[in-house]
Design an enzyme around this catalytic site. Structure first.
Site, PDB file in Angstrom:
ATOM      1  N   GLU A  54       0.782  -1.239   0.000  1.00  0.00           N
ATOM      2  CA  GLU A  54       0.000   0.000   0.000  1.00  0.00           C
ATOM      3  C   GLU A  54       0.813   1.290   0.000  1.00  0.00           C
ATOM      4  O   GLU A  54       0.266   2.358   0.278  1.00  0.00           O
ATOM      5  CB  GLU A  54      -1.002   0.013   1.174  1.00  0.00           C
ATOM      6  CG  GLU A  54      -2.023  -1.110   1.044  1.00  0.00           C
ATOM      7  CD  GLU A  54      -3.101  -1.125   2.125  1.00  0.00           C
ATOM      8  OE1 GLU A  54      -2.911  -0.457   3.140  1.00  0.00           O
ATOM      9  OE2 GLU A  54      -4.124  -1.810   1.918  1.00  0.00           O
ATOM     10  N   GLU A 104      -7.213  -7.708  -1.485  1.00  0.00           N
ATOM     11  CA  GLU A 104      -7.601  -7.478  -0.085  1.00  0.00           C
ATOM     12  C   GLU A 104      -9.027  -6.963  -0.025  1.00  0.00           C
ATOM     13  O   GLU A 104      -9.389  -6.040  -0.763  1.00  0.00           O
ATOM     14  CB  GLU A 104      -6.726  -6.397   0.570  1.00  0.00           C
ATOM     15  CG  GLU A 104      -5.429  -6.874   1.126  1.00  0.00           C
ATOM     16  CD  GLU A 104      -4.757  -5.797   1.991  1.00  0.00           C
ATOM     17  OE1 GLU A 104      -5.465  -4.923   2.560  1.00  0.00           O
ATOM     18  OE2 GLU A 104      -3.531  -5.817   2.090  1.00  0.00           O
TER      19      GLU A 104
END
Ligand code: BMA
Length: 849
Positions: free
Chosen positions: A494, A591
């Site tokens: 991320e 995710e």
């Protein structure tokens, strides 16, 4: 007392050394017998086989383990105890009964002093005569966690700053006959990280600290240590200090440090690349044989080893006429691995031998244009076959890694396989897992998406930091590249998104600097090293990422969450999770997830009766995601009735249970959406080729997104995962009043099927009505619309049914043999369960929850 302990350790170590020697010799003879069988085929038969008749003067390395009982003391010497190596300070203190279970109640905060102190591990040992007469002696630390100064007999031999790499030092000349003192003096990781961040005064490298709800420590991005060890939104802060395996390796001529294998395919045959990493005392020549007995393939090589550290690459060609069985992901075939033997003999008389495993499989990441869709595809092909990734994200199985046993790993990984998963993503905020993890994944067919350990932060590019990262990446790729299960390397978690969507409120005029640092770290260093060490699998710079499009945009895309490219992470807690319209029709969902609480039986082990309320101090303490407890209740409220038992304990248990029901249904809905989106493009979006929910496992007993509780117990979600990841699955959903039923197939053959739809009243187990559809071909490795009808027609034709009094179940039946069902029976509720006309079931279940 100290001396006695050290003697005990040495006796054990000596025994271990003897055993290693005997095993090595026995093994060697066995190998030689095998070799004798093939020698007649080997061109240099006389030279090599003749030599083997003589007992080798010297195997390559003699090992003296320094594992076992060490001494441990804190900074001011007020605490001293014995401590196991491998181990860490927390587990040593607990074993010596200085502290309770660190996971009990509020102990993570109460025991903060442990991580703030500076601890020293020490070991006294006498060096056996044989080791002192050996030309080179190397002291090897498998892992040092993290900041330490290592002294040997009072001489500083090294400082360490990275738990993700091994360290080794030359000891020759420093070894004494009688007592040698080895000390590892740690500095608190918290103190170090804080000082390193202060020293970086030219500009800020955020974030400073985790949100207060995590009770965590600050500046973890300044230390090469498990990023979640300073706390995470599912775990406690336990920044440990400790050691993994420690040993002396002694040798006179040569040490084979490691052997890596990788396989690749050219147009007609397979190639096995074997890299040997040597430590050579003096230049020497010799012969080596690589042997794959199960394929009856062998090849000999000349070796010329130069003094110092060196790498030798051997290439073993598998002749085109040799038939090789491939390694396949779970659900797509067998996980064949072949034994590879390396035998070598040097002109000095030294010999060495190793056994490794090789598997044959190819992997490609396909990013190409798709008709009627802007952007690029994003999916993996293994052995040329597109594979829909079904799985989850893996976090560290314990705050204290020395407590993670192969049995725990097997239990968790087998659970993933039992839930029909074929992949786990080793997430970048945890640790590069231990060997047993990857061996099990190879064996079980669980593909691994391997992140490098950087997560949710920006990082410095100071010279020392980059240097330690370079060691880390080189070592980890060399350690892990032989595993067929690893299908992709990924630079970080991320961090592209963090810059692109400005998580840390960086002013516009400063952004360029952070983008530049990002490219320096992940592209110029991590990526460059990976591509130099391993060209057999793809490398992604981040997750989520737009892949090639991110590269085109300078590695930080305008929107790394763009569903037309790459992978996405998507979380939404407040909208109704059963409304599939809100989910992004992404190329690959790496995710997504919802929180739940573990069961009462897990929580009660670390809590007291006064903690057993949803709003207790304990419940708040074990929830590290801001507003998490409230979000779960809100999501429960959208579709279920609230537990209202007047008995507070029962109400607490019921509430925990409802969070699991909610989580299971939410993740099911979202996963089914991704699976049914694999073959379609709707409004330019689709061709989804993966669903990895967040997260498989837990690090402690607290609220989290996991489907398996700490301790291995399955949450309700995991039971549902068995079905929603089933190789053949009917998925039903409602769109504008129409019931649509898709068939999902991961199989490699088409099936001709009919859909059986059954309508039940909530009040009865006898169907209100049922119908069988026309036959349709369920296309292999695809999602196919199998039937559709108006829900109003279905209910009307059935009679006695309304949306609130009935539900629908459906399954796929063989068209020629209607009794044969393919995949599980699935269901669709026609209204929220909160409004359904439920009847008391009068069913009693065990009290396992
Ligand atoms: C993701 C992960 C983790 C986190 C999870 C749940 O984005 O990468 O950092 O634990 O969300 O919030």
């Amino acid at each position: 007392m100290k001396c006695c302990e050290a003697t005990g350790e040495m006796t054990h170590a000596r025994w271990e050394r003897q055993l290693t020697r005997h095993m090595t010799e026995a093994w060697f003879l066995q190998r030689m017998a095998a070799l004798a069988l093939v020698c007649w085929l080997w061109t240099s038969l006389l030279l090599f086989c003749g030599a083997q008749a003589v007992r080798p003067e010297q195997t390559d390395v003699q090992v003296l383990s320094l594992n076992g009982k060490w001494s441990l003391r804190n900074g001011n010497g007020s605490l001293s105890l014995s401590a196991a190596v491998p181990g860490c300070v927390h587990t040593a203190l607990q074993a010596a009964e200085f502290i309770q279970d660190p996971y009990y109640r509020f102990n993570d905060v109460l025991y903060r002093w442990i991580s703030l102190d500076n601890w020293t591990y020490s070991l006294s040992f006498s060096a056996p005569p044989w080791i002192r007469t050996t030309k080179r002696v190397v002291l090897l630390f498998e892992e040092v966690d993290t900041i330490s100064t290592i002294t040997f007999n009072g001489v500083v031999i090294e400082t360490t700053d990275n738990m993700f790499r091994s360290y080794e030092f030359e000891l020759s000349g420093l070894l004494k006959k009688d007592v040698n003192l080895l000390e590892v003096a740690f500095v608190s990781a918290i103190t170090y990280a804080s000082q390193a961040s202060q020293a970086h005064s030219s500009y800020k490298v955020p974030p400073d600290c985790p949100p207060p709800v995590q009770n965590g420590e600050c500046h973890v991005n300044f230390i090469r240590k498990s990023q979640s060890s300073f706390s995470w939104d599912w775990g406690p802060a336990f920044p440990t200090q400790g050691l993994k395996g420690v040993q002396l390796q002694a040798f006179n001529f040569i040490r084979l440090q490691s052997l890596t294998t990788s396989t690749s395919r050219d147009s007609s045959s397979w190639i096995v690349d074997v890299d040997l990493f040597f430590d050579v005392v003096m230049e020497t020549a010799g012969r080596a044989l690589l042997f794959l007995p199960d394929l009856n393939v062998f090849q000999d090589f000349q070796l010329l080893l130069k003094e110092g550290q060196s790498k030798t690459s051997l290439v073993l060609l598998i002749p085109a006429n040799v038939s090789v069985d491939l390694w396949w992901p779970n659900g797509h075939g067998h996980q064949v691995q072949y034994r590879l033997f390396l035998e070598a003999r040097l002109d000095t008389g030294a010999t060495f031998h190793r056994e490794a495993r090789v598997a044959f499989r190819t992997v490609e990441l396909v990013q190409e244009t798709i008709p009627s869709s802007p952007g690029l595809s994003f999916y993996f092909k293994v052995n040329g076959r597109p594979i829909f990734l079904k799985g989850s994200n893996w976090i560290p199985a314990h705050s204290f890694q020395d407590l993670v046993t192969p049995d725990m790993l097997r239990n968790l990984l087998q659970s993933a396989v039992d839930a029909n998963m074929n992949i786990l993503r080793v997430w970048g905020g945890g640790v590069y897992e231990q060997e047993a993890f990857y061996h099990l994944c190879d064996e079980l067919g669980l593909m691994v998406w391997q992140d490098f350990m950087f997560a949710c932060a920006l990082y410095s590019i100071e010279k020392d930091f980059i240097q330690t990262v370079r060691y880390e990446v080189t070592q980890q790729v060399q350690r892990l590249k032989s595993h067929p299960s690893i299908i992709v390397w990924s630079g970080n978690n991320e961090n592209e998104a963090a810059i692109a969507t400005n998580w840390f409120s960086i002013p516009d005029d400063k952004r360029t600097r952070y983008v530049k640092d990002y490219v320096t770290l992940y592209v110029d260093n991590v990526k460059a090293i990976v591509e130099q060490e391993d060209r057999t699998r793809p490398f992604l710079v981040s997750s989520p990422t737009n892949g090639l499009e991110s590269e085109k945009e300078g590695f930080v895309a305008h929107d790394p969450y763009d569903v037309h490219y790459g992978d996405t992470h998507f979380y939404s807690y407040v909208k109704d999770c059963l409304d599939w319209n809100q989910f992004p029709r992404t190329r690959l969902a790496s995710e997504y997830g919802f929180q739940s609480w573990p069961s009462f039986s897990s929580l009660s082990k670390v809590s007291l009766p006064e903690d057993w309320e949803y709003n207790s101090k304990f419940s708040d303490h074990r929830q590290h995601h801001e507003l998490g407890n409230l979000e779960m209740l809100l999501q429960v409220a959208l579709n279920y009735r609230f537990p209202n038992n007047t008995d507070t304990l029962q109400r607490y248990k019921d509430t925990l249970y409802m969070t699991q029901v909610m989580q299971a249904e939410c993740v099911k809905k979202q996963t089914e959406f991704y699976r049914r989106s694999r073959s379609e493009i709707i409004d330019g979006k689709g061709h989804t080729m993966g669903a990895l929910y967040w997260q498989l496992n837990d690090i402690w007993q607290g609220a989290s997104w996991s489907s398996i509780e700490f301790g291995g117990k399955w949450k309700m979600l995991h039971y549902l995962a068995v079905e929603f990841f089933s190789p053949v699955l009917p998925v039903g959903f409602e769109e504008n009043g129409t019931l649509k039923i898709y068939g999902i197939s991961d199989l490699s053959t088409n099936l001709t099927l009919r859909v059986k739809v059954t309508v039940y009243q909530w009040s009865s187990l006898t169907p209100a009505c049922s119908s069988l559809s026309e036959e349709r071909v369920l296309i292999e490795n695809a999602a196919t619309l199998m039937m559709q009808c108006l829900i109003s027609d279905l209910l009307r034709d059935c009679g006695k049914c309304s949306r609130s009094s009935c539900l629908i179940t459906f399954d796929l039946h063989d068209s020629s043999n209607p009794t044969q069902r393919h995949g599980p029976t699935n269901h669709l509720f026609l209204t929220s369960l909160r409004d359904a006309e439920l009847h008391k079931p009068n069913i009693t279940v065990g009290s396992g929850f």
